[in-house]
Design a protein around this motif. Structure first.
Motif, PDB file in Angstrom:
ATOM      1  N   GLN A 226     -53.085  38.035 -17.882  1.00  0.00           N
ATOM      2  CA  GLN A 226     -51.759  38.445 -18.350  1.00  0.00           C
ATOM      3  C   GLN A 226     -51.779  39.084 -19.732  1.00  0.00           C
ATOM      4  O   GLN A 226     -50.976  39.965 -20.022  1.00  0.00           O
ATOM      5  CB  GLN A 226     -50.812  37.239 -18.351  1.00  0.00           C
ATOM      6  CG  GLN A 226     -49.361  37.588 -18.548  1.00  0.00           C
ATOM      7  CD  GLN A 226     -48.391  36.528 -18.056  1.00  0.00           C
ATOM      8  OE1 GLN A 226     -47.201  36.604 -18.329  1.00  0.00           O
ATOM      9  NE2 GLN A 226     -48.868  35.551 -17.328  1.00  0.00           N
ATOM     10  N   SER A 227     -52.709  38.680 -20.580  1.00  0.00           N
ATOM     11  CA  SER A 227     -52.719  39.164 -21.967  1.00  0.00           C
ATOM     12  C   SER A 227     -53.516  40.451 -22.144  1.00  0.00           C
ATOM     13  O   SER A 227     -53.476  41.041 -23.221  1.00  0.00           O
ATOM     14  CB  SER A 227     -53.298  38.084 -22.892  1.00  0.00           C
ATOM     15  OG  SER A 227     -54.644  37.793 -22.561  1.00  0.00           O
ATOM     16  N   GLY A 228     -54.223  40.881 -21.105  1.00  0.00           N
ATOM     17  CA  GLY A 228     -55.124  42.014 -21.254  1.00  0.00           C
ATOM     18  C   GLY A 228     -54.489  43.372 -21.016  1.00  0.00           C
ATOM     19  O   GLY A 228     -53.317  43.503 -20.679  1.00  0.00           O
ATOM     20  N   VAL A 229     -55.286  44.412 -21.230  1.00  0.00           N
ATOM     21  CA  VAL A 229     -54.936  45.822 -21.002  1.00  0.00           C
ATOM     22  C   VAL A 229     -53.725  46.224 -21.848  1.00  0.00           C
ATOM     23  O   VAL A 229     -52.719  46.729 -21.350  1.00  0.00           O
ATOM     24  CB  VAL A 229     -54.725  46.130 -19.498  1.00  0.00           C
ATOM     25  CG1 VAL A 229     -54.765  47.638 -19.252  1.00  0.00           C
ATOM     26  CG2 VAL A 229     -55.800  45.462 -18.638  1.00  0.00           C
ATOM     27  N   LYS A 252     -53.797  42.146 -13.185  1.00  0.00           N
ATOM     28  CA  LYS A 252     -52.428  42.578 -13.467  1.00  0.00           C
ATOM     29  C   LYS A 252     -52.337  44.030 -13.928  1.00  0.00           C
ATOM     30  O   LYS A 252     -52.409  44.934 -13.118  1.00  0.00           O
ATOM     31  CB  LYS A 252     -51.776  41.616 -14.468  1.00  0.00           C
ATOM     32  CG  LYS A 252     -51.384  40.265 -13.869  1.00  0.00           C
ATOM     33  CD  LYS A 252     -50.519  39.460 -14.803  1.00  0.00           C
ATOM     34  CE  LYS A 252     -50.157  38.084 -14.253  1.00  0.00           C
ATOM     35  NZ  LYS A 252     -49.239  38.119 -13.109  1.00  0.00           N
ATOM     36  N   ALA A 253     -52.221  44.256 -15.243  1.00  0.00           N
ATOM     37  CA  ALA A 253     -51.980  45.609 -15.752  1.00  0.00           C
ATOM     38  C   ALA A 253     -53.134  46.565 -15.520  1.00  0.00           C
ATOM     39  O   ALA A 253     -52.950  47.782 -15.610  1.00  0.00           O
ATOM     40  CB  ALA A 253     -51.661  45.547 -17.246  1.00  0.00           C
ATOM     41  N   LEU A 254     -54.317  46.049 -15.204  1.00  0.00           N
ATOM     42  CA  LEU A 254     -55.471  46.933 -15.006  1.00  0.00           C
ATOM     43  C   LEU A 254     -55.222  47.943 -13.904  1.00  0.00           C
ATOM     44  O   LEU A 254     -55.720  49.068 -13.957  1.00  0.00           O
ATOM     45  CB  LEU A 254     -56.718  46.102 -14.694  1.00  0.00           C
ATOM     46  CG  LEU A 254     -58.033  46.861 -14.527  1.00  0.00           C
ATOM     47  CD1 LEU A 254     -58.392  47.651 -15.788  1.00  0.00           C
ATOM     48  CD2 LEU A 254     -59.165  45.914 -14.158  1.00  0.00           C
ATOM     49  N   VAL A 295     -55.234  54.185 -15.566  1.00  0.00           N
ATOM     50  CA  VAL A 295     -54.490  53.224 -16.393  1.00  0.00           C
ATOM     51  C   VAL A 295     -55.220  52.987 -17.710  1.00  0.00           C
ATOM     52  O   VAL A 295     -54.623  53.056 -18.794  1.00  0.00           O
ATOM     53  CB  VAL A 295     -54.306  51.882 -15.640  1.00  0.00           C
ATOM     54  CG1 VAL A 295     -53.815  50.789 -16.597  1.00  0.00           C
ATOM     55  CG2 VAL A 295     -53.336  52.043 -14.484  1.00  0.00           C
ATOM     56  N   LEU A 296     -56.516  52.711 -17.623  1.00  0.00           N
ATOM     57  CA  LEU A 296     -57.274  52.408 -18.833  1.00  0.00           C
ATOM     58  C   LEU A 296     -57.317  53.618 -19.764  1.00  0.00           C
ATOM     59  O   LEU A 296     -57.192  53.491 -20.989  1.00  0.00           O
ATOM     60  CB  LEU A 296     -58.686  51.968 -18.456  1.00  0.00           C
ATOM     61  CG  LEU A 296     -59.377  51.043 -19.458  1.00  0.00           C
ATOM     62  CD1 LEU A 296     -58.630  49.725 -19.587  1.00  0.00           C
ATOM     63  CD2 LEU A 296     -60.821  50.791 -19.046  1.00  0.00           C
ATOM     64  N   GLU A 297     -57.474  54.791 -19.195  1.00  0.00           N
ATOM     65  CA  GLU A 297     -57.497  56.012 -20.008  1.00  0.00           C
ATOM     66  C   GLU A 297     -56.185  56.195 -20.769  1.00  0.00           C
ATOM     67  O   GLU A 297     -56.186  56.562 -21.954  1.00  0.00           O
ATOM     68  CB  GLU A 297     -57.739  57.215 -19.088  1.00  0.00           C
ATOM     69  CG  GLU A 297     -57.683  58.562 -19.780  1.00  0.00           C
ATOM     70  CD  GLU A 297     -57.683  59.731 -18.791  1.00  0.00           C
ATOM     71  OE1 GLU A 297     -56.981  60.730 -19.046  1.00  0.00           O
ATOM     72  OE2 GLU A 297     -58.372  59.625 -17.746  1.00  0.00           O
ATOM     73  N   LEU A 298     -55.068  55.919 -20.109  1.00  0.00           N
ATOM     74  CA  LEU A 298     -53.769  56.136 -20.736  1.00  0.00           C
ATOM     75  C   LEU A 298     -53.423  55.054 -21.761  1.00  0.00           C
ATOM     76  O   LEU A 298     -52.796  55.347 -22.785  1.00  0.00           O
ATOM     77  CB  LEU A 298     -52.679  56.197 -19.663  1.00  0.00           C
ATOM     78  CG  LEU A 298     -52.736  57.402 -18.712  1.00  0.00           C
ATOM     79  CD1 LEU A 298     -51.717  57.245 -17.592  1.00  0.00           C
ATOM     80  CD2 LEU A 298     -52.504  58.712 -19.461  1.00  0.00           C
ATOM     81  N   ILE A 299     -53.820  53.812 -21.497  1.00  0.00           N
ATOM     82  CA  ILE A 299     -53.429  52.714 -22.387  1.00  0.00           C
ATOM     83  C   ILE A 299     -54.353  52.586 -23.589  1.00  0.00           C
ATOM     84  O   ILE A 299     -53.898  52.284 -24.704  1.00  0.00           O
ATOM     85  CB  ILE A 299     -53.362  51.389 -21.601  1.00  0.00           C
ATOM     86  CG1 ILE A 299     -52.149  51.413 -20.669  1.00  0.00           C
ATOM     87  CG2 ILE A 299     -53.287  50.181 -22.555  1.00  0.00           C
ATOM     88  CD1 ILE A 299     -52.013  50.195 -19.791  1.00  0.00           C
ATOM     89  N   ASN A 300     -55.644  52.813 -23.390  1.00  0.00           N
ATOM     90  CA  ASN A 300     -56.597  52.594 -24.482  1.00  0.00           C
ATOM     91  C   ASN A 300     -56.604  53.768 -25.460  1.00  0.00           C
ATOM     92  O   ASN A 300     -57.619  54.431 -25.685  1.00  0.00           O
ATOM     93  CB  ASN A 300     -58.003  52.345 -23.926  1.00  0.00           C
ATOM     94  CG  ASN A 300     -58.932  51.760 -24.980  1.00  0.00           C
ATOM     95  OD1 ASN A 300     -58.481  51.151 -25.949  1.00  0.00           O
ATOM     96  ND2 ASN A 300     -60.225  51.939 -24.801  1.00  0.00           N
TER      97      ASN A 300
END
Length: 405
Positions: A226-229, A252-254, A295-300
């Motif tokens: 829950q706390s990641g990404v 979850k958000a991954l 997702v990872l590309e956009l969030i990180n």
């Protein structure tokens, strides 16, 4: 022609493991959702911290559609390019050397605990098998993970439960130290207890757990489902705390709404899960890999992660302003965009009623136990949507207070 359905059909056809809302979501975009009757809702629930980029993000749609036109599934007898690229993204962005993919947070925690036990057995013998977890934690609904979760209400009906799992008091290092010993294989902890009430760990507590694990040759597992990404304003919460685990679970958000989970770990530990020791049919499929990679590309990105802290202030300032007027909460707590509003004694046990009243006013919120209203919206929700959603939430709280008076 599609069959028409209603909320009542859930009660007729589905196993009654859930009690869903009275409305059926029909479509959504960004942080807004519409039900089958066209009523609009602002989404502060985020699919339980899943929809980190909101609903129907165009770049995620494109990634999914492009991959769907090429390759959907092959099984774990084969690998695929999207999942390999996602693995490399995660390795490059974190402490990890190796990644194992699955489909959910429960599966990720199950894999983490299995890895920890197998590693301990191989290194030290079968007697080193203990798991130390924490009261009020939540790690999933498999028999292993629900036992580790430390909420008897979720596990007592499924006894006999897996043995050698003990529970300490969260944020109480002395309590943990009394349980961690030479027979401990692993300690599993959420940097922020989500389902347990949105309770952030004290930095000294996590540092102490790291030291205890090192002292007793036990593995430290961070459940960051829950706390990641990006949820805390760092890609993973361990970065916020400056404490590095041996194994990290993520889900979850991954996937931004597409089912995916994973564990991240080191080269040394990864060797424990040798060929045939663990597996999953769907885990690491190309569709999940393509969406997760986007997702990872956009969030990180700095602007997104820094924006989480800005949005945290929008929410906490707004909730505190509501509380100044209504005196409903005794505390607003959390990190980033995982926020809990703790009800005061006058409204103890009424978080569910507030969430239902909020839906009537057109805003979706979560609960974290009977006394905490939880907010886990999109990491890119607009300021106008936050203001409008909180105005609707305030109206719901006013209606509850009026009904109670």
């Amino acid at each position: 022609m599609q069959q028409s359905v209603s909320r009542q059909d859930f009660d007729r056809w589905m196993v009654p493991a859930y009690s869903p809302a009275s409305f059926i979501p029909d479509r959504a975009e960004g942080s807004r959702l519409w039900d089958e009757n066209g009523k609009e809702y602002i989404d502060f629930a985020g699919g339980i911290a899943v929809n980190a980029l909101g609903h129907a993000h165009p770049d995620l749609q494109q990634a999914l559609q492009q991959q769907a036109a090429k390759l959907w599934h092959t099984g774990n007898g084969y690998t695929n390019a999207p999942i390999l690229r996602l693995a490399k993204q995660l390795i490059d962005a974190t402490f990890a050397d190796r990644v194992f993919f699955c489909n959910s947070g429960a599966e990720a925690n199950e894999a983490a605990l299995k890895l920890a036990r197998k590693y301990a057995h191989e290194q030290s013998g079968a007697e080193k098998s203990g798991i130390v977890a924490f009261n009020n934690a939540f790690h999933g609904r498999t028999l292993f993970t629900v036992t580790a979760g430390g909420q008897p209400a979720y596990s007592k009906d499924f006894a006999p439960l897996p043995p050698a799992i003990d529970h300490a008091i969260f944020n109480d290092l002395d309590s943990a130290a009394r349980l961690i010993n030479a027979q401990t294989a692993a300690v599993i902890v959420e940097p922020i207890q989500g389902e347990g009430g949105v309770v952030p760990a004290d930095p000294a507590f996590l540092r102490g757990l790291r030291a205890l694990c090192d002292c007793h040759n036990a593995l430290l597992i961070f459940d960051e489902v829950q706390s990641g990404v990006g949820r805390t304003g760092a890609l993973y919460a361990y970065m916020h705390y400056g404490v590095t685990p041996d194994i990290l679970s993520t889900a979850k958000a991954l996937g931004g709404g597409f089912p995916i989970g994973a564990i991240l770990t080191t080269e040394k530990l990864a060797a424990t899960l040798n060929v045939g020791s663990h597996g999953t049919t769907y885990g690491g499929n190309p569709l999940a890999g393509a969406v997760g990679g986007k997702v990872l590309e956009l969030i990180n990105r700095p602007e997104v992660l820094e924006g989480v802290q800005l949005r945290h202030r929008w929410f906490t300032d707004g909730l505190n302003a509501i509380n100044q007027r209504l005196r409903l909460f005794k505390e607003v707590r959390g990190l980033g965009l995982l926020i809990g509003a703790v009800l005061n004694e006058d409204f103890s046990g009424r978080a569910k009623q507030i969430s239902l009243a909020a839906a009537e006013e057109g805003v979706m919120v979560l609960i974290a136990g009977a006394n905490v209203v939880r907010f886990a919206p999109s990491l890119i929700i607009s300021e106008q949507e936050v203001k409008e959603g909180l105005a609707r939430f305030e109206r719901a709280c006013e209606a509850l207070i009026k009904g109670a008076s």
